[in-house]
Write an enzyme that holds these catalytic residues in place. Sequence first.
Site, mmCIF file in Angstrom:
data_model
loop_
_atom_site.group_PDB
_atom_site.id
_atom_site.type_symbol
_atom_site.label_atom_id
_atom_site.label_comp_id
_atom_site.label_asym_id
_atom_site.label_seq_id
_atom_site.Cartn_x
_atom_site.Cartn_y
_atom_site.Cartn_z
ATOM 1 N N ASP A 1 -40.162 -43.570 83.287
ATOM 2 C CA ASP A 1 -39.833 -44.257 84.540
ATOM 3 C C ASP A 1 -40.595 -45.572 84.613
ATOM 4 O O ASP A 1 -41.098 -45.961 85.663
ATOM 5 C CB ASP A 1 -40.161 -43.372 85.742
ATOM 6 C CG ASP A 1 -39.578 -43.915 87.043
ATOM 7 O OD1 ASP A 1 -38.540 -44.605 86.995
ATOM 8 O OD2 ASP A 1 -40.167 -43.653 88.112
ATOM 9 N N ASP B 1 -48.324 -43.262 87.416
ATOM 10 C CA ASP B 1 -47.207 -42.339 87.650
ATOM 11 C C ASP B 1 -46.646 -41.778 86.342
ATOM 12 O O ASP B 1 -45.489 -42.018 85.983
ATOM 13 C CB ASP B 1 -46.094 -43.014 88.455
ATOM 14 C CG ASP B 1 -46.533 -43.354 89.875
ATOM 15 O OD1 ASP B 1 -47.484 -42.717 90.366
ATOM 16 O OD2 ASP B 1 -45.932 -44.245 90.482
#
Length: 289
Positions: free
Chosen positions: A219, A236
């Site tokens: 991502d 993340d």
Amino acid sequence: MGQGTEFGLVDLEEADTPGDEWEEIDVSDTEADRIARERDREFDQFQERIKDADQFKVEQSVFDDATFAALYKLVQDGYVEAFGGPLSTGKEANVYHALGDDREVAVKIYRINASNFRQMRDYLEGDPRFEGLGGKKKDVVLAWTRKELANLERAKAAGVRVPEPIAAERNVLVMEYIGNEEGRAKRLGEVHIENPRTAYEVMREYMRRLYSAGLIHGDLSEYNVVFDEGQLVFIDLGQAVTVHHPNSRDFLERDCRNVASFFSRQGLDVTEADLLEFVTSPEPDPSRE
């Protein structure tokens, strides 16, 4: 960002060499579950104090007793001494500023009833660390939390600048706070980049190191990289997958497309194809093993 900034590329001599082994991740009940079941007076008092704190009041409907028990256990173990305000809120997790034993930390609390539960399963299924994982929401979220801890550890060992992982308990992850007294570090998409070529070279090198260590971010974009004290920091990593995940190539191509598109908008002549070739050319190539 000042002209000539080197963006703090981590020296590989300071990194470990990740091996080929993959730790099997345990999603069985944790100490926090036992604490929540037994509910002694000290825990009850802690839970009431947390529920009364302004930053947690809105979470009473989504944080179960075992989540409060996980926070209690992390405090008891010395990883957290005091909670501050929220750094970010999202559909799957909230991140809070906190004080650790000798430094500031970030506390990421995953929601057991995460709205993107099915998407989490897409990233977990096919990962060799989660073979046989059941379909319970609790197990999936606990696995996701342990997965982010393991991914951070592996990325750090590979020489990628990420928040240092500190501890995990049930659905709560404690890690290094990236920021200063003025607040969290800015995302790459939030700052003016005076030297995009150098930033791009650091980004692609970190992508290559991740790949060499058997990981794909999954991502990656200008919103999952922050700039802190002269360094680019990947954040993340909960969704990061191994190179042997059945959708790993699709995830990697999407990462390359996002990164190439961003730096093209910064005026660089870069392409998704060239970035993909660079990232997938380490020796040995872990995807061929």
